[in-house]
Motif scaffolding. Structure first.
Motif, mmCIF file in Angstrom:
data_model
loop_
_atom_site.group_PDB
_atom_site.id
_atom_site.type_symbol
_atom_site.label_atom_id
_atom_site.label_comp_id
_atom_site.label_asym_id
_atom_site.label_seq_id
_atom_site.Cartn_x
_atom_site.Cartn_y
_atom_site.Cartn_z
ATOM 1 N N LEU A 308 0.830 -1.198 0.000
ATOM 2 C CA LEU A 308 0.000 0.000 0.000
ATOM 3 C C LEU A 308 0.864 1.248 0.000
ATOM 4 C CD1 LEU A 308 -2.923 -0.960 2.404
ATOM 5 C CD2 LEU A 308 -2.930 -0.813 -0.065
ATOM 6 N N ARG A 309 1.982 1.155 0.727
ATOM 7 C CA ARG A 309 2.877 2.302 0.732
ATOM 8 C C ARG A 309 3.341 2.614 -0.688
ATOM 9 N NH1 ARG A 309 6.310 5.145 4.649
ATOM 10 N NH2 ARG A 309 7.620 6.396 3.306
ATOM 11 N N ILE A 310 3.630 1.543 -1.421
ATOM 12 C CA ILE A 310 4.059 1.749 -2.806
ATOM 13 C C ILE A 310 2.951 2.433 -3.604
ATOM 14 C CG2 ILE A 310 4.729 0.572 -4.938
ATOM 15 C CD1 ILE A 310 6.045 -1.563 -3.133
ATOM 16 N N LEU A 311 1.721 1.992 -3.367
ATOM 17 C CA LEU A 311 0.598 2.626 -4.067
ATOM 18 C C LEU A 311 0.493 4.105 -3.700
ATOM 19 C CD1 LEU A 311 -2.426 0.129 -3.894
ATOM 20 C CD2 LEU A 311 -0.726 0.392 -5.668
ATOM 21 N N ILE A 312 0.620 4.367 -2.393
ATOM 22 C CA ILE A 312 0.438 5.751 -1.948
ATOM 23 C C ILE A 312 1.572 6.634 -2.464
ATOM 24 C CG2 ILE A 312 0.281 7.252 0.087
ATOM 25 C CD1 ILE A 312 -0.971 4.874 1.562
ATOM 26 N N GLU A 313 2.759 6.060 -2.562
ATOM 27 C CA GLU A 313 3.888 6.859 -3.048
ATOM 28 C C GLU A 313 3.829 7.077 -4.547
ATOM 29 O OE1 GLU A 313 7.043 4.540 -1.461
ATOM 30 O OE2 GLU A 313 7.517 6.008 0.095
ATOM 31 N N ASP A 314 3.022 6.291 -5.221
ATOM 32 C CA ASP A 314 2.956 6.393 -6.673
ATOM 33 C C ASP A 314 2.472 7.784 -7.077
ATOM 34 O OD1 ASP A 314 2.758 3.939 -8.940
ATOM 35 O OD2 ASP A 314 1.950 5.894 -9.517
ATOM 36 N N SER A 315 2.919 8.199 -8.252
ATOM 37 C CA SER A 315 2.499 9.531 -8.701
ATOM 38 C C SER A 315 1.070 9.484 -9.235
ATOM 39 C CB SER A 315 3.441 10.039 -9.779
ATOM 40 O OG SER A 315 3.428 9.119 -10.851
ATOM 41 N N ASP A 316 0.585 8.287 -9.513
ATOM 42 C CA ASP A 316 -0.786 8.153 -9.999
ATOM 43 C C ASP A 316 -1.763 8.410 -8.851
ATOM 44 O OD1 ASP A 316 -3.262 7.315 -10.804
ATOM 45 O OD2 ASP A 316 -2.490 5.671 -12.039
ATOM 46 N N GLN A 317 -2.575 9.437 -9.033
ATOM 47 C CA GLN A 317 -3.496 9.827 -7.962
ATOM 48 C C GLN A 317 -4.487 8.720 -7.630
ATOM 49 O OE1 GLN A 317 -2.052 12.234 -6.668
ATOM 50 N NE2 GLN A 317 -3.379 14.005 -6.889
ATOM 51 N N ASN A 318 -4.854 7.949 -8.638
ATOM 52 C CA ASN A 318 -5.830 6.889 -8.409
ATOM 53 C C ASN A 318 -5.280 5.856 -7.439
ATOM 54 O OD1 ASN A 318 -7.638 7.992 -10.186
ATOM 55 N ND2 ASN A 318 -6.678 6.975 -11.922
ATOM 56 N N LEU A 319 -4.016 5.481 -7.655
ATOM 57 C CA LEU A 319 -3.413 4.485 -6.777
ATOM 58 C C LEU A 319 -3.273 5.059 -5.372
ATOM 59 C CD1 LEU A 319 -0.721 2.945 -9.124
ATOM 60 C CD2 LEU A 319 -3.048 2.186 -8.680
ATOM 61 N N LYS A 320 -2.910 6.316 -5.304
ATOM 62 C CA LYS A 320 -2.734 6.964 -4.020
ATOM 63 C C LYS A 320 -4.045 6.900 -3.229
ATOM 64 C CE LYS A 320 0.052 10.444 -4.110
ATOM 65 N NZ LYS A 320 0.938 11.545 -3.900
ATOM 66 N N TYR A 321 -5.113 7.246 -3.911
ATOM 67 C CA TYR A 321 -6.430 7.271 -3.271
ATOM 68 C C TYR A 321 -6.811 5.884 -2.761
ATOM 69 C CZ TYR A 321 -11.531 7.698 -2.968
ATOM 70 O OH TYR A 321 -12.836 7.671 -2.558
ATOM 71 N N LEU A 322 -6.664 4.897 -3.639
ATOM 72 C CA LEU A 322 -7.040 3.541 -3.238
ATOM 73 C C LEU A 322 -6.145 3.023 -2.128
ATOM 74 C CD1 LEU A 322 -7.829 1.985 -6.715
ATOM 75 C CD2 LEU A 322 -9.429 2.778 -4.981
ATOM 76 N N GLY A 323 -4.877 3.382 -2.201
ATOM 77 C CA GLY A 323 -3.935 2.963 -1.162
ATOM 78 C C GLY A 323 -4.369 3.466 0.202
ATOM 79 N N LEU A 324 -4.740 4.746 0.241
ATOM 80 C CA LEU A 324 -5.176 5.316 1.517
ATOM 81 C C LEU A 324 -6.473 4.657 1.992
ATOM 82 C CD1 LEU A 324 -4.448 9.077 0.803
ATOM 83 C CD2 LEU A 324 -3.291 7.660 2.477
ATOM 84 N N LEU A 325 -7.334 4.392 1.025
ATOM 85 C CA LEU A 325 -8.616 3.763 1.350
ATOM 86 C C LEU A 325 -8.402 2.399 2.012
ATOM 87 C CD1 LEU A 325 -11.542 4.649 0.746
ATOM 88 C CD2 LEU A 325 -11.495 3.143 -1.226
ATOM 89 N N ALA A 326 -7.507 1.621 1.422
ATOM 90 C CA ALA A 326 -7.248 0.288 1.964
ATOM 91 C C ALA A 326 -6.511 0.393 3.295
ATOM 92 C CB ALA A 326 -6.431 -0.525 0.976
ATOM 93 N N MET A 327 -5.634 1.382 3.390
ATOM 94 C CA MET A 327 -4.864 1.564 4.616
ATOM 95 C C MET A 327 -5.818 1.774 5.798
ATOM 96 S SD MET A 327 -1.557 1.538 4.988
ATOM 97 C CE MET A 327 -0.124 2.471 4.548
ATOM 98 N N SER A 328 -6.903 2.509 5.556
ATOM 99 C CA SER A 328 -7.801 2.799 6.678
ATOM 100 C C SER A 328 -8.486 1.524 7.166
ATOM 101 C CB SER A 328 -8.831 3.858 6.290
ATOM 102 O OG SER A 328 -9.638 3.373 5.248
#
Lengths: 1016, 140
Positions: A308-328
């Motif tokens: 998830l950290r990798i997703l959140i660090e990604d420059s793609d906003q979509n991945l960032k959003y989903l990463g945070l969503l799953a993190m919660s």
């Protein structure tokens, strides 16, 4: 004939095709509506011709117009004609139009059954395909029933193209015609192993959807899916299977354990982000459902968090959003693993995307601990200052308020100053919350009181700086807390004199009443402190000055319009005047005045009441008065055996008295209900409220003097009524039952004389009222067998009142009255949600779960429960079907019973009485945004002011202006629609001209008004 | 599952709509306006997922055309995001000219890809097969 065909095809050359229509609309931007209406006229002409090509072209254009929002239901029959063309090119146009325009209510669908069956069995696979596609959109229960077999046969078609479509359509068929599921299921299961991946995927899709509705039935397929998951390479299928497992694991924890390994393998190996995301999500879900305390799974959590950290660090906003969503989701069970990524989440607070910022904030909310609090708070405070976007900002403050408290003293000090700082921000909606937090902290934590009091004194002193737009945004609530804290803990004040002065400034009188009241009360407390201080220093001059200050300033509050302010102020004013007299005689009064406020107010824990020990000899379960009848029914059987002797002695003596007493109480209650404007007696029709129900003349509404129209708004609460009532069973039957019961009782030797007969049924005239639909109790819910031992007689009345809340939430209060002789418990209230109105269920509850009614009902007792519904559109009345299930406990058995009811949300119930001034009203009517409609009522024989009162009362209007026999009225819906009425009367005829910005709402409200008067 | 798919131009006009669960024609306009409001005004740097009422919206922009898909909560956002791209690639492969005038054919493509709210085919050749067969029929 030949000539006709030639002529037809020449005509056709001049017809517009779809392309021309699209172009034409583009070229007529100015008068699009006019252009389209001429096009529709042309289309109507084309549809009249015999040539199928012309018709198909016309239908093709109609499909486009339908998409633009034009109603083309009038052409339904022509669409069916085109569907039945033998040429595929036309047929598909017909099916396309049907799939876009038809729905369950389209009646011509009945005509299509044979045509569709023919197409389904066509040798051309595209004929079959197009029919299947169309069916998926407009299949009705009838079609599903008639065609289920044909479609099932197609599931084994030789061509995978047909097979996959047939499999998917089956899902719709199952929904519309559930009986088809059982015979079709084996074949569906077979398709999971179809050689064609497309068919396989379709079958997985269908089973996933089915399993989502009822996971239990599909557990047995788990091994098969497990095999598919490890063998399939199709990501679409994998995602679906993994989702399915996510739904199954809560039912079968062993499955979860088995899943972890293949899932982590997939996480490691896949390059598809969507699959990775799905796996991570499911692993989280699995770990949540597995019992905690499984240390060996920490590796999986770590893996997820890392990914998830990798997703959140990604420059793609979509991945960032989903990463945070799953993190919660992880945060809920494994907060520690998330906390180590605090830096990353704090970074996201700076993101350009508001939705990402909100997600990050959400996470921070759950991450706060003693250690990182200061850092997070600092960061958040920075953000509050520069935050853009109102939702985000409110959310931010909410986070600061609620979450970041309850640590150590030091933190609390900081917390207080944060709260104070928050008040300086304009535009917050959280004034109330801040206030309650301040009070909470100050009361609970002695150590910080001095600090808090100083801060609050400052706030009071500076109140005038904020008053500007404070009232509107609710920050003034903070002053409520400030005044209270300063008064209660006044010993900590450095300069009580100044604070006292600040609290008595004339500006204070502009604050809301409840805050003024607190000001006045606490001014008195401060006064006591000041007196003590001065008398301690033997400074009688200063003490007298303070008294003088109060005597001068308090009269302002005595004149307040708010009763409570008035009462407190005049009480305190008299006190101070008396003190002043004593002071002039040089009597020391400080001690006595302080004694008025002696003693500390302690916070009371919510559970405190429960912890109070029960005094010896007090039996809380004992009846103070005998229950209406059959009091033993709620006793457990063994208990009754032990209590038998005693009852023999005592009970019979009491019975008579109790019946009288009961009758008296009933009478009193009726009287009270009649006098209570918030309680409307239920009756089969609203008219009875006026004419039949005893004492109903006392309902204030009838006597409202409409020459003072603005008084009317007092009523809105009283009227959102919904009601359900169970139809009474025929009395004879009830009596019969009673007799039987009596016999039974004697036989059992309970020895209780029971002369009451069916009185309890007769006496409680079911309270019967407005708007509410009556539903008969289903036969099977009654003890239909006469030999049945079950003596329960579940006659209950439910009164439902709906109160409207903000936005589109509707609070429905339901009064449950147990009219039976048995004890009712475990009541569950459930409503079948409609698309539009949904019962709000607690988080985690399924959409069909019932809500537990939080009380039990002994016989004859009534209680009220509230249920919240969210309503989307309020323009139509709604009827929701619901069921109440409960356990009837009687002396020797307990049975499950069920009661069906209907909830009727009238359009009226969405209206809120809102006063409107005549100039605003005139502007509204001039604005031209309102659609009008009118209504005539003949033979209304009542005084005009009664008529208006009735509209006001039943339909939540307020009178704007009344001139002779003509009045304008106004109301507003919870979604802000304006509804204006002009009511005129002459010779028993009432005409109502109405305007509203929502025509269908208006129509329905008028219908309801008509209904009200038709019952006169 | 997929609830609806919309093709909307930059001005917010619906160019194509497909509902997989019946929505009253009167309510479609409101829904579409809401959806457009929710998606069109988002900046390029904002993510493509929007929470809207009971469902999630996944949208993608191609020049002046927006494609918005409404999905239920249990659908994988990223896979739908990919599906939209797949759909656009198919359109690109088939149409050389403006697709606006051939909306009925877009419908055929869409029906091959999504059926009953579920993804049914993603292979471009297989998606286009019925359409090509139809074209041949029209030529002859």
């Amino acid at each position: 004939m030949a000539l006709k065909i030639v002529k037809g095809s020449i005509d056709r050359m001049f017809d517009k095709n779809l392309q021309d229509l699209v172009r034409g609309i583009r070229n007529h931007k100015e008068d699009e509506a006019k252009y389209i209406s001429t096009c529709i006229d042309e289309i109507k002409q084309e549809l009249k011709q015999d040539n199928i090509a012309v018709k198909a072209n016309a239908v093709c254009k109609l499909t486009y117009l339908q998409m633009l929002g034009y109603d083309v239901s009038w052409a339904a029959f022509n669409i069916v004609e085109v569907m039945s063309s033998s040429k595929f090119t036309y047929k598909r146009i017909g099916y396309l139009a049907a799939s876009q325009c038809f729905h369950e209510g389209t009646d011509v669908i009945m005509l299509t059954t044979n045509q569709i069956r023919k197409d389904l069995s066509s040798p051309n696979q595209y004929d079959t395909g197009v029919a299947l596609t169309g069916l998926s959109c407009f299949v009705t229960p009838d079609l599903a029933r008639d065609l289920a077999n044909d479609i099932m046969t197609l599931m084994s078609h030789t061509k995978p193209y047909i097979r996959k479509k047939a499999v998917l359509i089956m899902y719709k068929v199952f929904l519309k015609y559930p009986e088809s599921l059982r015979p079709a299921f084996p074949r569906l299961k077979e398709k999971l192993e179809d050689p064609d991946p497309g068919v396989q995927s379709a079958a997985v899709n269908v089973i996933c959807e089915l399993a989502r509705r009822n996971p239990k039935n599909y557990l047995s397929l788990a091994p098969l899916f497990f095999k598919l998951m490890t063998s399939s390479t199709n990501n679409w299928v994998l995602i679906k299977i993994i989702k399915l497992f996510g739904a199954l694991t809560p039912l079968e924890p062993r499955l979860g354990k088995k899943l972890i390994e293949p899932l982590t393998n997939l996480i490691h190996s896949t390059s598809a982000m969507s699959l990775l995301y799905e796996c991570v999500n499911t692993v989280i879900a699995v770990l949540i459902s597995l019992s905690s305390g499984m240390p060996n799974h920490s590796a999986s959590i770590q893996l997820c968090v890392q990914k998830l950290r990798i997703l959140i660090e990604d420059s793609d906003q979509n991945l960032k959003y989903l990463g945070l969503l799953a993190m919660s989701k992880i945060l809920k069970t494994h907060p520690k693993s998330v906390q180590s990524h605090k830096d990353l989440i704090l970074q996201c607070l700076d993101d350009k995307d508001e939705s990402i910022r909100l997600r990050a904030l959400d996470l921070l909310y759950g991450m706060v601990s003693k250690k990182n609090l200061m850092e997070i708070v600092k960061k958040l405070m920075l953000h509050v200052d520069k935050a853009e976007g109102t939702t985000y900002r409110d959310e931010l403050q909410h986070t600061c308020n609620t979450k970041l408290c309850n640590c150590s003293t030091l933190i609390l000090l900081r917390y207080i100053s944060i709260l104070v700082e928050l008040t300086r921000l304009e535009g917050t909606r959280h004034g109330h919350l801040i206030a309650s937090q301040m009070l909470d902290v100050a009361i609970r934590v002695k150590a910080i009181r001095a600090f808090a009091v100083a801060q609050m004194a400052m706030l009071l002193d500076n109140a005038h700086l904020l008053t500007g737009n404070m009232q509107r945004n609710g920050i003034c609530e903070v002053l409520y807390a400030a005044a209270w804290i300063c008064g209660e803990f006044s010993e900590h004040l450095e300069d009580p004199n100044q604070t006292l002065e600040a609290m008595l400034r004339p500006k204070v009188a502009t604050l809301p009443g409840h805050i003024q009241a607190v000001y006045v009360q606490n001014a008195a407390k401060l006064f006591a402190t000041v007196l003590r201080k001065h008398e301690g220093a033997t400074d009688s001059q200063a003490a007298q000055e303070t008294s003088q200050l109060l005597v001068e300033r308090l009269p302002l509050f005595v004149q307040s319009a708010n009763l409570e302010v008035q009462e407190r102020a005049s009480c305190i004013l008299q006190l101070v005047k008396y003190i002043q007299k004593l002071q002039q005689k040089d009597v020391e009064v400080a001690e006595e005045v302080s004694a008025l406020f002696a003693g500390e107010l302690n916070p009371v824990a919510p559970k405190a009441q429960k912890k109070v020990p029960v005094p010896e000899g007090l039996d809380l379960d004992a009846w103070i008065n005998e229950p209406p009848s059959e009091s033993e029914s709620e006793d457990e059987k063994p208990k009754a055996v032990f209590a038998k002797e005693e009852t023999k002695h005592s009970r019979p003596r009491h019975t008579e008295v109790d019946e009288k007493e009961l009758a008296r109480r009933r009478e009193a209650r009726k009287q009270e209900q009649a006098n209570n404007p918030f309680y409307i007696k239920s009756s089969p029709s609203s008219q009875k409220v006026y004419q039949d129900a005893p004492g109903v003349e006392h309902i204030p509404v009838v006597q409202i003097d409409l020459s003072v129209p603005l008084k009317v708004p007092g009523m809105p609460m009283s009227d959102q009524y919904l009601k359900l009532e169970e139809e009474r069973r025929q009395k004879e039957k009830a009596e019969k039952k009673k007799k039987e019961k009596k016999k039974k009782r004697e036989k059992h030797g309970k020895g209780k004389k029971h002369d009451s007969g069916p009185e309890s049924e007769e006496d409680i005239t079911p309270a019967h009222h407005v708007d509410i639909v009556t539903e008969e109790m289903p036969e099977n819910a009654l003890p239909s067998d006469d030999d049945d031992k079950d003596p329960n007689d579940p006659h209950k009345v439910y009164d439902i009142q709906g109160n409207l809340q903000d936005g589109s939430q509707v609070v429905v209060s339901v009064i449950f009255e147990n009219k039976s002789d048995s004890f009712l418990k475990s009541m569950e209230f459930n409503v079948l949600d409609s698309l539009n109105s949904k019962l709000q269920r607690p988080e985690g509850a399924g959409p069909h779960d019932g809500l537990v009614v939080p009380f039990q009902l002994p016989p004859g007792v009534s209680n009220e429960a509230r249920f919240i519904f969210s309503v989307q559109s309020i323009v139509m009345p709604q009827k929701l079907k619901g069921t109440l299930t409960f356990i009837v406990k009687s002396e020797d058995s307990s049975t499950h019973e069920k009661l069906d009811f209907k909830l009727h949300f009238t359009c009226t119930s969405y209206l809120i009485t809102t006063p409107c001034y005549s100039d605003a009203y005139a502007k509204l009517l001039e604005s031209g945004d309102l659609k009008s409609s009118s209504l005539r009522l003949e033979g209304v024989n009542m005084p005009f002011h009664h008529l208006l009162a009735r509209i006001c009362f039943h339909h939540h209007f307020s009178v704007v202006e009344r001139i002779d026999s003509c009045a304008s009225m106004y109301s507003r819906s919870i979604q802000g629609h304006h509804v204006c009425l002009l009511v005129k009367t002459a010779d028993q005829t009432v005409s109502i001209d109405a305007k509203c910005d929502e025509p269908s709402l208006l129509g329905n409200v008028l219908d309801e008004i008509k209904q009200t008067f038709s019952q006169c | 599952m997929i609830k609806f798919l919309l093709m909307v131009n930059k001005q917010g006009q619906t160019r194509l709509s497909k509902y997989y669960e019946h929505v009253d024609i009167g309510k479609r306009a409101v829904l579409e306006a809401d959806v457009v409001k929710g998606c069109l005004f988002r900046k390029k740097e904002e993510c493509s997922f929007v929470e809207y009422k009971d469902y999630k919206l996944v949208y993608r922009q191609y020049a002046a055309l927006f494609i918005v898909v409404g999905i239920t909560d249990n659908e994988n956002e990223l896979s739908i995001y990919e599906l939209v791209h797949n759909f656009v690639e198919v359109l690109d492969k088939y149409f050389s000219r403006v697709i606006m005038f051939n909306l009925d054919k877009v419908h055929i493509i869409l029906d091959e890809m999504i059926l009953n709210g579920h993804v049914v085919e993603t292979n471009k050749n297989r998606i286009l097969a019925p359409l090509l067969a139809l074209d041949k029929m029209a030529e002859s």
